[in-house]
Design an enzyme around this catalytic site. Structure first.
Site, PDB file in Angstrom:
ATOM      1  N   TYR A   1      13.512   3.460 -13.975  1.00  0.00           N
ATOM      2  CA  TYR A   1      12.429   2.477 -13.867  1.00  0.00           C
ATOM      3  C   TYR A   1      12.711   1.265 -14.755  1.00  0.00           C
TER       4      TYR A   1
ATOM      5  N   THR B   1       7.827  -5.320 -18.393  1.00  0.00           N
ATOM      6  CA  THR B   1       7.417  -4.245 -19.284  1.00  0.00           C
ATOM      7  C   THR B   1       8.179  -4.258 -20.604  1.00  0.00           C
ATOM      8  N   ASP B   2       7.582  -3.660 -21.636  1.00  0.00           N
ATOM      9  CA  ASP B   2       8.291  -3.520 -22.914  1.00  0.00           C
ATOM     10  C   ASP B   2       9.430  -2.505 -22.815  1.00  0.00           C
ATOM     11  N   GLU B   3       9.410  -1.665 -21.761  1.00  0.00           N
ATOM     12  CA  GLU B   3      10.419  -0.597 -21.667  1.00  0.00           C
ATOM     13  C   GLU B   3      11.833  -1.145 -21.507  1.00  0.00           C
TER      14      GLU B   3
ATOM     15  N   GLY C   1      15.428  11.946 -21.236  1.00  0.00           N
ATOM     16  CA  GLY C   1      15.677  10.587 -21.742  1.00  0.00           C
ATOM     17  C   GLY C   1      14.442   9.901 -22.308  1.00  0.00           C
TER      18      GLY C   1
ATOM     19  N   ALA D   1      15.427   0.290 -16.142  1.00  0.00           N
ATOM     20  CA  ALA D   1      16.649  -0.425 -15.757  1.00  0.00           C
ATOM     21  C   ALA D   1      16.379  -1.346 -14.571  1.00  0.00           C
ATOM     22  N   SER D   2      15.547  -0.872 -13.641  1.00  0.00           N
ATOM     23  CA  SER D   2      15.252  -1.720 -12.464  1.00  0.00           C
ATOM     24  C   SER D   2      14.402  -2.920 -12.875  1.00  0.00           C
ATOM     25  N   LYS D   3      13.476  -2.715 -13.827  1.00  0.00           N
ATOM     26  CA  LYS D   3      12.681  -3.852 -14.297  1.00  0.00           C
ATOM     27  C   LYS D   3      13.565  -4.824 -15.087  1.00  0.00           C
TER      28      LYS D   3
ATOM     29  N   ALA E   1       3.902  -6.439  -7.991  1.00  0.00           N
ATOM     30  CA  ALA E   1       4.344  -5.341  -7.111  1.00  0.00           C
ATOM     31  C   ALA E   1       5.594  -4.675  -7.669  1.00  0.00           C
TER      32      ALA E   1
ATOM     33  N   LEU F   1       0.831  -1.208   0.000  1.00  0.00           N
ATOM     34  CA  LEU F   1       0.000   0.000   0.000  1.00  0.00           C
ATOM     35  C   LEU F   1       0.864   1.256   0.000  1.00  0.00           C
ATOM     36  N   THR F   2       1.674   1.387  -1.032  1.00  0.00           N
ATOM     37  CA  THR F   2       2.378   2.639  -1.272  1.00  0.00           C
ATOM     38  C   THR F   2       1.329   3.629  -1.765  1.00  0.00           C
TER      39      THR F   2
ATOM     40  N   THR G   1      12.560  -1.805  -4.393  1.00  0.00           N
ATOM     41  CA  THR G   1      11.407  -2.710  -4.598  1.00  0.00           C
ATOM     42  C   THR G   1      11.588  -3.596  -5.837  1.00  0.00           C
TER      43      THR G   1
ATOM     44  N   LEU H   1      -0.603   8.920 -18.159  1.00  0.00           N
ATOM     45  CA  LEU H   1      -1.154   9.841 -19.159  1.00  0.00           C
ATOM     46  C   LEU H   1      -2.686   9.859 -19.250  1.00  0.00           C
TER      47      LEU H   1
HETATM   48  P1  NAD Z   1       0.940   0.432  -9.818  1.00  0.00           P
HETATM   49  O1  NAD Z   1       1.993   1.429  -9.480  1.00  0.00           O
HETATM   50  O2  NAD Z   1      -0.432   0.901 -10.145  1.00  0.00           O
HETATM   51  O3  NAD Z   1       0.786  -0.638  -8.635  1.00  0.00           O
HETATM   52  C1  NAD Z   1       1.886  -1.188  -7.992  1.00  0.00           C
HETATM   53  C2  NAD Z   1       1.388  -1.864  -6.714  1.00  0.00           C
HETATM   54  O4  NAD Z   1       2.519  -2.473  -6.057  1.00  0.00           O
HETATM   55  C3  NAD Z   1       0.774  -0.883  -5.714  1.00  0.00           C
HETATM   56  O5  NAD Z   1      -0.426  -1.429  -5.197  1.00  0.00           O
HETATM   57  C4  NAD Z   1       1.823  -0.774  -4.618  1.00  0.00           C
HETATM   58  O6  NAD Z   1       1.278  -0.506  -3.325  1.00  0.00           O
HETATM   59  C5  NAD Z   1       2.468  -2.153  -4.676  1.00  0.00           C
HETATM   60  N1  NAD Z   1       3.833  -2.154  -4.155  1.00  0.00           N
HETATM   61  C6  NAD Z   1       4.838  -1.272  -4.442  1.00  0.00           C
HETATM   62  N2  NAD Z   1       5.952  -1.595  -3.767  1.00  0.00           N
HETATM   63  C7  NAD Z   1       5.668  -2.720  -3.058  1.00  0.00           C
HETATM   64  C8  NAD Z   1       6.424  -3.556  -2.194  1.00  0.00           C
HETATM   65  N3  NAD Z   1       7.695  -3.281  -1.900  1.00  0.00           N
HETATM   66  N4  NAD Z   1       5.823  -4.637  -1.660  1.00  0.00           N
HETATM   67  C9  NAD Z   1       4.522  -4.927  -1.934  1.00  0.00           C
HETATM   68  N5  NAD Z   1       3.763  -4.159  -2.730  1.00  0.00           N
HETATM   69  C10 NAD Z   1       4.319  -3.081  -3.305  1.00  0.00           C
HETATM   70  O7  NAD Z   1       1.547  -0.425 -11.014  1.00  0.00           O
HETATM   71  P2  NAD Z   1       0.822  -1.088 -12.261  1.00  0.00           P
HETATM   72  O8  NAD Z   1       0.703  -0.086 -13.343  1.00  0.00           O
HETATM   73  O9  NAD Z   1      -0.371  -1.809 -11.787  1.00  0.00           O
HETATM   74  O10 NAD Z   1       1.948  -2.136 -12.708  1.00  0.00           O
HETATM   75  C11 NAD Z   1       1.982  -3.444 -12.160  1.00  0.00           C
HETATM   76  C12 NAD Z   1       3.142  -4.205 -12.753  1.00  0.00           C
HETATM   77  O11 NAD Z   1       3.017  -4.258 -14.167  1.00  0.00           O
HETATM   78  C13 NAD Z   1       4.505  -3.565 -12.482  1.00  0.00           C
HETATM   79  O12 NAD Z   1       5.429  -4.588 -12.236  1.00  0.00           O
HETATM   80  C14 NAD Z   1       4.832  -2.831 -13.772  1.00  0.00           C
HETATM   81  O13 NAD Z   1       6.219  -2.751 -13.959  1.00  0.00           O
HETATM   82  C15 NAD Z   1       4.188  -3.751 -14.793  1.00  0.00           C
HETATM   83  N6  NAD Z   1       3.731  -3.123 -16.025  1.00  0.00           N
HETATM   84  C16 NAD Z   1       2.911  -2.019 -16.001  1.00  0.00           C
HETATM   85  C17 NAD Z   1       2.431  -1.491 -17.189  1.00  0.00           C
HETATM   86  C18 NAD Z   1       1.506  -0.292 -17.215  1.00  0.00           C
HETATM   87  O14 NAD Z   1       1.218   0.216 -18.288  1.00  0.00           O
HETATM   88  N7  NAD Z   1       1.001   0.190 -16.095  1.00  0.00           N
HETATM   89  C19 NAD Z   1       2.803  -2.073 -18.409  1.00  0.00           C
HETATM   90  C20 NAD Z   1       3.657  -3.192 -18.390  1.00  0.00           C
HETATM   91  C21 NAD Z   1       4.100  -3.710 -17.197  1.00  0.00           C
HETATM   92  O1  DAU Z   2       5.333   0.594 -21.691  1.00  0.00           O
HETATM   93  C1  DAU Z   2       4.917   0.058 -20.465  1.00  0.00           C
HETATM   94  C2  DAU Z   2       5.042   1.110 -19.395  1.00  0.00           C
HETATM   95  O2  DAU Z   2       4.000   2.041 -19.609  1.00  0.00           O
HETATM   96  C3  DAU Z   2       4.977   0.536 -17.985  1.00  0.00           C
HETATM   97  O3  DAU Z   2       6.067  -0.314 -17.785  1.00  0.00           O
HETATM   98  C4  DAU Z   2       4.995   1.663 -16.949  1.00  0.00           C
HETATM   99  O4  DAU Z   2       4.823   1.127 -15.655  1.00  0.00           O
HETATM  100  C5  DAU Z   2       3.845   2.599 -17.251  1.00  0.00           C
HETATM  101  O5  DAU Z   2       3.878   3.698 -16.362  1.00  0.00           O
HETATM  102  C6  DAU Z   2       3.931   3.105 -18.695  1.00  0.00           C
HETATM  103  O6  DAU Z   2       5.079   3.975 -18.875  1.00  0.00           O
HETATM  104  P1  DAU Z   2       4.987   5.325 -19.721  1.00  0.00           P
HETATM  105  O7  DAU Z   2       6.049   6.237 -19.290  1.00  0.00           O
HETATM  106  O8  DAU Z   2       4.872   5.018 -21.176  1.00  0.00           O
HETATM  107  O9  DAU Z   2       3.527   5.825 -19.215  1.00  0.00           O
HETATM  108  P2  DAU Z   2       2.984   7.294 -18.835  1.00  0.00           P
HETATM  109  O10 DAU Z   2       1.499   7.177 -18.738  1.00  0.00           O
HETATM  110  O11 DAU Z   2       3.736   7.904 -17.717  1.00  0.00           O
HETATM  111  O12 DAU Z   2       3.313   8.115 -20.158  1.00  0.00           O
HETATM  112  C7  DAU Z   2       2.786   7.720 -21.423  1.00  0.00           C
HETATM  113  C8  DAU Z   2       3.334   8.690 -22.460  1.00  0.00           C
HETATM  114  O13 DAU Z   2       2.754   9.980 -22.222  1.00  0.00           O
HETATM  115  C9  DAU Z   2       4.836   8.886 -22.349  1.00  0.00           C
HETATM  116  O14 DAU Z   2       5.373   9.065 -23.654  1.00  0.00           O
HETATM  117  C10 DAU Z   2       4.984  10.177 -21.560  1.00  0.00           C
HETATM  118  C11 DAU Z   2       3.749  10.974 -21.941  1.00  0.00           C
HETATM  119  N1  DAU Z   2       3.201  11.862 -20.893  1.00  0.00           N
HETATM  120  C12 DAU Z   2       3.017  11.355 -19.644  1.00  0.00           C
HETATM  121  C13 DAU Z   2       2.530  12.146 -18.629  1.00  0.00           C
HETATM  122  C14 DAU Z   2       2.339  11.619 -17.236  1.00  0.00           C
HETATM  123  C15 DAU Z   2       2.875  13.166 -21.202  1.00  0.00           C
HETATM  124  O15 DAU Z   2       3.029  13.606 -22.364  1.00  0.00           O
HETATM  125  N2  DAU Z   2       2.380  13.963 -20.205  1.00  0.00           N
HETATM  126  C16 DAU Z   2       2.221  13.515 -18.929  1.00  0.00           C
HETATM  127  O16 DAU Z   2       1.795  14.322 -18.054  1.00  0.00           O
END
Ligand code: NAD
Ligand code: DAU
Length: 360
Positions: free
Chosen positions: A159, A133-135, A293, A161-163, A81, A34-35, A99, A199
């Protein structure tokens, strides 16, 4: 039978838990620290459901994880998580290292000890599914082929790099110790319950509040958008039939420049909740200083999961964005509750230094 879901109070994890219990009658143990990104309200519909147990805890807490595994003996761990926001990783990378790398390692170690204690079918059937993630593959030039599972790793943000590091540790645990792992690398998700720092929900929330809609740089960065429920069905399928030790890319076949996404959200809002002055929400779009970046383009080649497991995304981007906007309009209380003081501090930190740029 049960499964352990880490990060199940976050965006994708929460959708996954709800989706799973809509399909299976199996105990789900959600472990979440629950961050700021975790929100129990996402799981409120399960409050009286005996098939769900919520535990607040850290994946980096070895004792907590070992106790959980010993007590519930899950047949699988689905590991969501993470610290997930690129902009936060640029401001404050340390939590991402802690994390995403150290935490994942700790979880793997506990999983390995538990798996070693199993025998026969229980040992053979156990799975550790790592959600990535694809990143990790870096940034694509315009016209370059989409990422396959064989692309080289070139992460560009703290981010990613950590994944990437966590993916390597997961891989090594399989290669060295035989832990039955599966890794999925997914593109950008969108849908209900997404924290309004990303976004699409940020655009919806800011639009409704009459605030600027910040678009980084020229808004021409491309992401491959996937409706979150499609991601959930893909993970279910990989867990069910994925080959142990394999990596599966998951994507929406939906490459769109950011500005098109922001326009689509504005247009749907104009239709569903028009501004009182009749002016389009597009007027609130503000081009701001780019993300340092900033990766220019991501695109997933999702043919492997289609070929081997028969999975394809079901949702179109137009319908998915419409459903997402509708969900945020229908859930003002959920939005209000996540916009705490800490949220407002983050918005100030990330956006106050971004000078407004002339429209492009
Ligand atoms: P999010 O930030 O919405 O949720 C992350 C959850 O992990 C939160 O509930 C947080 O409380 C919990 N958490 C964080 N640190 C923790 C810890 N140390 N121990 C236990 N719980 C912890 O993230 P999301 O967007 O739901 O992404 C989930 C997973 O999917 C991540 O691993 C992310 O890298 C991956 N992912 C996300 C996307 C995307 O577009 N959002 C795309 C591809 C992959
Ligand atoms: O590709 C998968 C990834 O997608 C996941 O691994 C990440 O957890 C998830 O956060 C997401 O990363 P992005 O950086 O692509 O998502 P975000 O929604 O932050 O940004 C999407 C695009 O929009 C990106 O090119 C940055 C841009 N952006 C984002 C924000 C927050 C803006 O232009 N304005 C903004 O205010």
């Amino acid at each position: 039978m049960s499964i352990l879901v880490t990060g199940g109070a976050g965006f994708i994890g929460g959708n996954f838990v709800l989706d799973w219990l809509g399909v299976f009658d199996e105990l789900v143990i959600t472990l979440d620290k629950l961050t700021y990104a975790g929100n129990c309200e996402t799981l409120v519909s399960l409050a009286e459901d005996e098939r769900h147990i919520f535990i607040q805890g850290d994946i980096g807490d070895a004792e907590c994880i070992s106790q959980l595994l010993a007590r519930y003996r899950p047949r699988a761990i689905v590991h969501f998580a993470a610290e997930s926001h690129v902009d936060r990783s640029i401001h404050d990378p340390e939590a991402f290292i802690q994390t995403n790398i150290v935490g994942t390692f700790c979880l793997l170690e506990a999983a390995r000890t538990f798996w070693n204690s199993l025998e026969g079918e229980a040992k053979a059937d156990f799975r550790f599914l790592h959600v990535s993630t694809d990143e990790v593959y870096g940034s694509l030039a315009k016209g370059a082929a989409a990422f396959t599972e064989n692309n080289r790793y070139e992460p560009n943000s703290p981010y990613s790099a950590s994944k990437a590091a966590s993916d390597h540790i997961v891989r090594a645990c399989h290669h060295t110790y035989g832990l039955p792992v599966l890794t999925t690398n997914c593109s950008n998700n969108y849908g209900p319950y997404q924290f309004p720092e990303k976004l699409i929900p940020l655009t919806i929330v800011n639009a409704l509040a009459g605030r600027p809609l910040p678009v980084y740089g020229d808004g021409q960065q491309i992401r491959d958008w996937l409706y979150v429920k499609d991601h959930c069905s893909a993970i279910r399928r990989v867990l069910e039939a994925g080959r142990v030790g394999e990596v599966y890319n998951i994507g929406g076949w939906n490459e769109k420049p950011n500005i098109d996404i922001v326009h689509a959200v504005c247009d749907i809002l104009d239709e569903l909740r028009a501004r009182a002055d009749g002016v389009s929400y597009r007027e609130q779009i503000t081009f701001v200083t780019d993300r340092p970046g900033h990766d220019r383009r991501y695109a997933i080649d999702a043919r492997k999961i289609a070929r081997e497991l028969g999975w394809k995304p079901a949702e179109t981007i137009a319908n998915g964005i419409r459903k997402t906007v509708q969900w945020y309009l229908d859930n003002p209380q959920w939005i209000a509750n996540v916009q705490s003081g800490a949220y407002r501090e983050w918005v100030e930190k990330n956006y106050s230094d971004r000078a407004e740029k002339p429209a492009v």
